[in-house]
Motif scaffolding. Sequence first.
Motif, PDB file in Angstrom:
ATOM      1  N   PRO A  78     -85.032   7.227  50.890  1.00 47.18           N
ATOM      2  CA  PRO A  78     -86.232   6.388  51.044  1.00 47.18           C
ATOM      3  C   PRO A  78     -86.321   5.770  52.433  1.00 47.18           C
ATOM      4  O   PRO A  78     -85.316   5.502  53.088  1.00 47.18           O
ATOM      5  CB  PRO A  78     -86.034   5.315  49.971  1.00 47.18           C
ATOM      6  N   ARG A  79     -87.549   5.551  52.868  1.00 49.01           N
ATOM      7  CA  ARG A  79     -87.806   4.893  54.146  1.00 49.01           C
ATOM      8  C   ARG A  79     -89.093   4.082  54.020  1.00 49.01           C
ATOM      9  O   ARG A  79     -90.039   4.505  53.355  1.00 49.01           O
ATOM     10  CB  ARG A  79     -87.956   5.915  55.264  1.00 49.01           C
ATOM     11  N   GLY A  94     -91.945  -4.011  60.954  1.00 52.45           N
ATOM     12  CA  GLY A  94     -90.650  -3.872  60.292  1.00 52.45           C
ATOM     13  C   GLY A  94     -90.370  -2.435  59.881  1.00 52.45           C
ATOM     14  O   GLY A  94     -91.295  -1.665  59.583  1.00 52.45           O
ATOM     15  N   ASN A  95     -89.077  -2.066  59.858  1.00 52.95           N
ATOM     16  CA  ASN A  95     -88.642  -0.736  59.440  1.00 52.95           C
ATOM     17  C   ASN A  95     -87.392  -0.845  58.571  1.00 52.95           C
ATOM     18  O   ASN A  95     -86.568  -1.746  58.769  1.00 52.95           O
ATOM     19  CB  ASN A  95     -88.317   0.156  60.657  1.00 52.95           C
ATOM     20  N   TYR A  96     -87.256   0.093  57.633  1.00 49.31           N
ATOM     21  CA  TYR A  96     -86.080   0.112  56.763  1.00 49.31           C
ATOM     22  C   TYR A  96     -85.619   1.556  56.565  1.00 49.31           C
ATOM     23  O   TYR A  96     -86.435   2.464  56.347  1.00 49.31           O
ATOM     24  CB  TYR A  96     -86.388  -0.498  55.397  1.00 49.31           C
ATOM     25  N   TYR A  97     -84.279   1.766  56.641  1.00 50.88           N
ATOM     26  CA  TYR A  97     -83.671   3.077  56.412  1.00 50.88           C
ATOM     27  C   TYR A  97     -82.530   2.937  55.416  1.00 50.88           C
ATOM     28  O   TYR A  97     -81.866   1.907  55.346  1.00 50.88           O
ATOM     29  CB  TYR A  97     -83.079   3.658  57.702  1.00 50.88           C
ATOM     30  N   ASN A 138     -77.292   1.031  55.667  1.00 51.01           N
ATOM     31  CA  ASN A 138     -78.614   0.457  55.482  1.00 51.01           C
ATOM     32  C   ASN A 138     -79.011  -0.205  56.793  1.00 51.01           C
ATOM     33  O   ASN A 138     -78.204  -0.923  57.395  1.00 51.01           O
ATOM     34  CB  ASN A 138     -78.626  -0.574  54.352  1.00 51.01           C
ATOM     35  N   LEU A 139     -80.229   0.026  57.208  1.00 49.68           N
ATOM     36  CA  LEU A 139     -80.683  -0.492  58.487  1.00 49.68           C
ATOM     37  C   LEU A 139     -82.085  -1.065  58.319  1.00 49.68           C
ATOM     38  O   LEU A 139     -82.998  -0.367  57.874  1.00 49.68           O
ATOM     39  CB  LEU A 139     -80.686   0.628  59.530  1.00 49.68           C
ATOM     40  N   ALA A 140     -82.254  -2.328  58.653  1.00 44.48           N
ATOM     41  CA  ALA A 140     -83.559  -2.986  58.552  1.00 44.48           C
ATOM     42  C   ALA A 140     -83.824  -3.761  59.839  1.00 44.48           C
ATOM     43  O   ALA A 140     -82.922  -4.411  60.382  1.00 44.48           O
ATOM     44  CB  ALA A 140     -83.594  -3.932  57.353  1.00 44.48           C
TER      45      ALA A 140
END
Length: 304
Positions: A78-79, A94-97, A138-140
């Motif tokens: 998911p992204r 904002g971004n989430y990986y 996890n990267l946000a």
Amino acid sequence: MSRPRTRLALAIASTALLATLATAAQAQSRDDRFVLRLSAFNPEAELGFSGNGTVTDGTDSATFAFNEDFDTGREWRPRGAIGFRISDRQALVGNYYDYRRDETWTYGGNVLDTGTIIPGGEPIEIPGARIDGRLSFNLASLNYEYAVVKNENFEWGLGLGVTYAELEAFANGSSTGTDLVDPQFETVNWKRDGFSPGLHTRLQWIPADRWSVSLEAQYLDTRWGDFLDERGHFERGGLLVEYMISERVGIHAGYDWFRLKLSDDYRGTARAPDGIDAGPFPYGGKVTGDLKVHGPMAGLTFRF
């Protein structure tokens, strides 16, 4: 009577065409306050280790170096991305990986001719090894962005923000025995998490109604925050093409790439097995880890 009817039909057609074009332009150029993108990300990862060092027996010393690369397969993850417009030129982005992969790496072993680095040295058999591991993170990130350039078809924004990352590596490793070294088995669990300030930039181009093309980049240095104790930096770049199906809903596709590079010093002492009168052998050097993750993505866009 036919001429007035013809003029009336042309007027109605012209009005309908103008209304259609206005709706299409509104779907693309309207100043949406909130944008949400939900994507499926299909990355592959490349993990590399390189380093150098020196080992000594108290009298003579030798230098050594190594460079190993490991590739992982693809898996859908998911992204997500959000955008909140504060004013005409100000926004929060904002971004989430989320990445996770289980892999097995093997090394068949080798023979090192120490006579090439230490006069009179004997060949040493390097044992084979197998590592069963899991790599996940996890990267946000959340960035404040200001549009330095903004018009109907182009926008360039610069910003500052904060990034949170959680990195974890778990491995079970085993090695074969040689004449000098017994078979071994080790378990390693390494985990880090923290925050760091970062830099951000974004370009957006609107080539036609309903279409947009975006380029986004981020950078941070691990010494800027409490992200990691190791020296290093994080880089990210992304390309996104988007088409608005309606005023509120669209589809997008693109490609994301990011890289985390870390380096640290190490030292230790190697000891010969019982019964062998040699050593100890102090050693030390520098090791660098390089993680690259890249792949395509696609998903839905919602504008409000």
